[in-house]
Design a protein around this motif. Sequence first.
Motif, PDB file in Angstrom:
ATOM      1  N   GLN A 186       0.838  -1.210   0.000  1.00 57.00           N
ATOM      2  CA  GLN A 186       0.000   0.000   0.000  1.00 57.00           C
ATOM      3  C   GLN A 186       0.868   1.253   0.000  1.00 57.00           C
ATOM      4  O   GLN A 186       0.549   2.248  -0.651  1.00 57.00           O
ATOM      5  CB  GLN A 186      -0.919   0.010   1.228  1.00 57.00           C
ATOM      6  CG  GLN A 186      -1.916  -1.144   1.281  1.00 57.00           C
ATOM      7  CD  GLN A 186      -2.983  -1.046   0.192  1.00 57.00           C
ATOM      8  OE1 GLN A 186      -3.093  -0.008  -0.469  1.00 57.00           O
ATOM      9  NE2 GLN A 186      -3.734  -2.101  -0.005  1.00 57.00           N
ATOM     10  N   THR A 189       0.913   4.055  -2.888  1.00 57.17           N
ATOM     11  CA  THR A 189       0.674   5.464  -2.547  1.00 57.17           C
ATOM     12  C   THR A 189       1.820   6.337  -3.036  1.00 57.17           C
ATOM     13  O   THR A 189       1.608   7.418  -3.617  1.00 57.17           O
ATOM     14  CB  THR A 189       0.493   5.621  -1.027  1.00 57.17           C
ATOM     15  OG1 THR A 189      -0.604   4.796  -0.616  1.00 57.17           O
ATOM     16  CG2 THR A 189       0.202   7.067  -0.640  1.00 57.17           C
ATOM     17  N   PHE A 220       0.243   8.139  -6.360  1.00 59.18           N
ATOM     18  CA  PHE A 220      -0.152   9.477  -5.907  1.00 59.18           C
ATOM     19  C   PHE A 220       1.048  10.404  -5.743  1.00 59.18           C
ATOM     20  O   PHE A 220       1.023  11.536  -6.214  1.00 59.18           O
ATOM     21  CB  PHE A 220      -0.944   9.365  -4.589  1.00 59.18           C
ATOM     22  CG  PHE A 220      -2.286   8.745  -4.783  1.00 59.18           C
ATOM     23  CD1 PHE A 220      -3.389   9.525  -5.067  1.00 59.18           C
ATOM     24  CD2 PHE A 220      -2.451   7.367  -4.724  1.00 59.18           C
ATOM     25  CE1 PHE A 220      -4.638   8.958  -5.279  1.00 59.18           C
ATOM     26  CE2 PHE A 220      -3.689   6.783  -4.936  1.00 59.18           C
ATOM     27  CZ  PHE A 220      -4.784   7.583  -5.219  1.00 59.18           C
ATOM     28  N   LEU A 259       0.194  11.319  -9.494  1.00 57.89           N
ATOM     29  CA  LEU A 259      -0.848  12.345  -9.312  1.00 57.89           C
ATOM     30  C   LEU A 259      -0.219  13.727  -9.138  1.00 57.89           C
ATOM     31  O   LEU A 259      -0.647  14.695  -9.783  1.00 57.89           O
ATOM     32  CB  LEU A 259      -1.745  12.023  -8.104  1.00 57.89           C
ATOM     33  CG  LEU A 259      -2.813  13.095  -7.827  1.00 57.89           C
ATOM     34  CD1 LEU A 259      -3.788  13.222  -8.995  1.00 57.89           C
ATOM     35  CD2 LEU A 259      -3.579  12.823  -6.540  1.00 57.89           C
ATOM     36  N   VAL A 271      -1.225  14.546  -0.101  1.00 57.89           N
ATOM     37  CA  VAL A 271      -0.451  13.363  -0.509  1.00 57.89           C
ATOM     38  C   VAL A 271       0.674  13.098   0.490  1.00 57.89           C
ATOM     39  O   VAL A 271       0.924  11.941   0.863  1.00 57.89           O
ATOM     40  CB  VAL A 271       0.095  13.538  -1.945  1.00 57.89           C
ATOM     41  CG1 VAL A 271       1.056  12.411  -2.303  1.00 57.89           C
ATOM     42  CG2 VAL A 271      -1.055  13.568  -2.947  1.00 57.89           C
ATOM     43  N   ALA A 319      -0.916  11.362   3.320  1.00 56.13           N
ATOM     44  CA  ALA A 319      -1.254   9.971   3.022  1.00 56.13           C
ATOM     45  C   ALA A 319      -0.011   9.088   3.064  1.00 56.13           C
ATOM     46  O   ALA A 319      -0.048   7.956   3.577  1.00 56.13           O
ATOM     47  CB  ALA A 319      -1.917   9.887   1.645  1.00 56.13           C
ATOM     48  N   GLU A 330       0.614   5.963   5.580  1.00 52.15           N
ATOM     49  CA  GLU A 330       0.988   4.615   5.128  1.00 52.15           C
ATOM     50  C   GLU A 330       2.315   4.171   5.759  1.00 52.15           C
ATOM     51  O   GLU A 330       2.496   2.992   6.058  1.00 52.15           O
ATOM     52  CB  GLU A 330       1.087   4.565   3.594  1.00 52.15           C
ATOM     53  CG  GLU A 330      -0.250   4.639   2.868  1.00 52.15           C
ATOM     54  CD  GLU A 330      -1.149   3.425   3.102  1.00 52.15           C
ATOM     55  OE1 GLU A 330      -0.755   2.504   3.844  1.00 52.15           O
ATOM     56  OE2 GLU A 330      -2.263   3.421   2.560  1.00 52.15           O
ATOM     57  N   ALA A 351      -5.207   7.259   5.328  1.00 55.16           N
ATOM     58  CA  ALA A 351      -4.480   7.505   4.069  1.00 55.16           C
ATOM     59  C   ALA A 351      -5.442   7.505   2.889  1.00 55.16           C
ATOM     60  O   ALA A 351      -5.356   8.372   2.000  1.00 55.16           O
ATOM     61  CB  ALA A 351      -3.399   6.444   3.873  1.00 55.16           C
ATOM     62  N   LEU A 352      -6.384   6.552   2.884  1.00 56.94           N
ATOM     63  CA  LEU A 352      -7.346   6.491   1.775  1.00 56.94           C
ATOM     64  C   LEU A 352      -8.220   7.747   1.727  1.00 56.94           C
ATOM     65  O   LEU A 352      -8.519   8.261   0.649  1.00 56.94           O
ATOM     66  CB  LEU A 352      -8.221   5.240   1.904  1.00 56.94           C
ATOM     67  CG  LEU A 352      -7.536   3.901   1.637  1.00 56.94           C
ATOM     68  CD1 LEU A 352      -8.529   2.747   1.780  1.00 56.94           C
ATOM     69  CD2 LEU A 352      -6.919   3.873   0.237  1.00 56.94           C
ATOM     70  N   LEU A 387      -6.176  10.513   0.283  1.00 57.43           N
ATOM     71  CA  LEU A 387      -5.985  10.340  -1.169  1.00 57.43           C
ATOM     72  C   LEU A 387      -7.267  10.667  -1.931  1.00 57.43           C
ATOM     73  O   LEU A 387      -7.216  11.241  -3.032  1.00 57.43           O
ATOM     74  CB  LEU A 387      -5.527   8.918  -1.468  1.00 57.43           C
ATOM     75  CG  LEU A 387      -4.135   8.553  -0.931  1.00 57.43           C
ATOM     76  CD1 LEU A 387      -3.803   7.102  -1.217  1.00 57.43           C
ATOM     77  CD2 LEU A 387      -3.070   9.472  -1.528  1.00 57.43           C
ATOM     78  N   ALA A 419      -7.416  14.271  -2.179  1.00 53.19           N
ATOM     79  CA  ALA A 419      -6.446  14.747  -3.174  1.00 53.19           C
ATOM     80  C   ALA A 419      -7.001  14.569  -4.587  1.00 53.19           C
ATOM     81  O   ALA A 419      -6.893  15.476  -5.429  1.00 53.19           O
ATOM     82  CB  ALA A 419      -5.119  13.998  -3.021  1.00 53.19           C
ATOM     83  N   GLY A 420      -7.605  13.412  -4.844  1.00 50.33           N
ATOM     84  CA  GLY A 420      -8.211  13.175  -6.156  1.00 50.33           C
ATOM     85  C   GLY A 420      -9.326  14.170  -6.438  1.00 50.33           C
ATOM     86  O   GLY A 420      -9.454  14.690  -7.552  1.00 50.33           O
TER      87      GLY A 420
END
Lengths: 109, 277
Positions: B35, B39, B43, B47, B79, B82, B86, B100-101, B104, B107-108
């Motif tokens: 994970q 990330t 990201f 990202l 980010v 996140a 993680e 963290a999710l 993220l 962030a998205g």
Amino acid sequence: MTPNVHAVGPGVDPEALLTALGEVVDPELGIDILNLGLVCTVEVAGEAVAVEMTLTTPGCPLHASIADAVESRVARVEGVGTVDVMVVWDPPWTPESTSERARRALGFR
Amino acid sequence: MTATVYLALTVTLGFFLAAALHVPPLARALGYPVQLHLTLGLFGAFLLGIAAAGRKLLAMFALSKGTAAYRLRILTVLVHGAVAAELLHAFAGLPSHGAALVLLAAAGGLQLWEEAALLRVRLRRRLELPVRRNLLAHAFLPVAGVLAAAGLQKAAGAALLLGFVVLATSGMQVKIAPFLSWQARYAARGASGGAPLLRDMLLPGLEPLTTAGLAGGAAAATMATVTHASGWAVAAVILQVAGAWAQLAQTGAILFGRRGAASRPPTRERVPRKETA
């Protein structure tokens, strides 16, 4: 944006300068820099020509190429000795600077 | 810059993860923080890279003026947060993966907001197909979010990597490569006339194929991961390969194609001027 042409003394035809500048095309947009309104001022003092221009976007990767093209075109105008091209960001380019034809070609809002 | 640092960390962690499969002491020390790896890569590197470059590039290609930079700054902080969550989850055993999710997802969402803001203030109404492919990539962000929320991590990863990252980067690559190629090949000719426009360096028929192949392939691969149906997997491979070859052919045309000044600019309008003597 209408370029201001300041001509001091005889020797260089301002119309020939504008014609030369109109031959420089932005290869991304496909429009010449006069119709795009990128030329701010043209100063002529004897054989010396100074062009102040801008670009649509700061950091445009074609910055150097377009400035070189302007210098090369203007240098070929009869009576021109030296050419100084300066790219400025203030005032910034705005869509109001462009001609109606360019706006139509680019599909401006 | 931040994205580049994360890219280096992603590759380094990937190397250690691969090595841990064969070196038991390393595996005991490192565990398998996949994970964290995702990330960092999807990201931290992609990202952030796409968001930062896109802010400049989309603004340039769409002639967007006047959007604020604060969204990108907040996105970067999210980010970072996140990645920290993680790290704590992987190496300190804290239950911070959920946090963290959430970071993220935020962030998205900010990236979608930023793209919408850039489009809202654009001057160019008609956007070229490579730019539209870059925008289409962002449709995979909410898809990945929904899949991740449903616990379908692999499908979310497929949507992010094959959908968002591949479409976004391939679209901008087709816009950036002509700039670089033009400068190397035609800049001198541009000064004396006869250089092609950037759009003349492309084979336009390939762009719909690239977009359909890569976008359809990403959707099919995501579906294959969700349903485990071989039909979706086969469709994904066919579409992705078709899209990838179209992209490769386009790149070859940009780099090696022989093009003249096919597109003529509109005839210069008589521009009124002021003259002083």
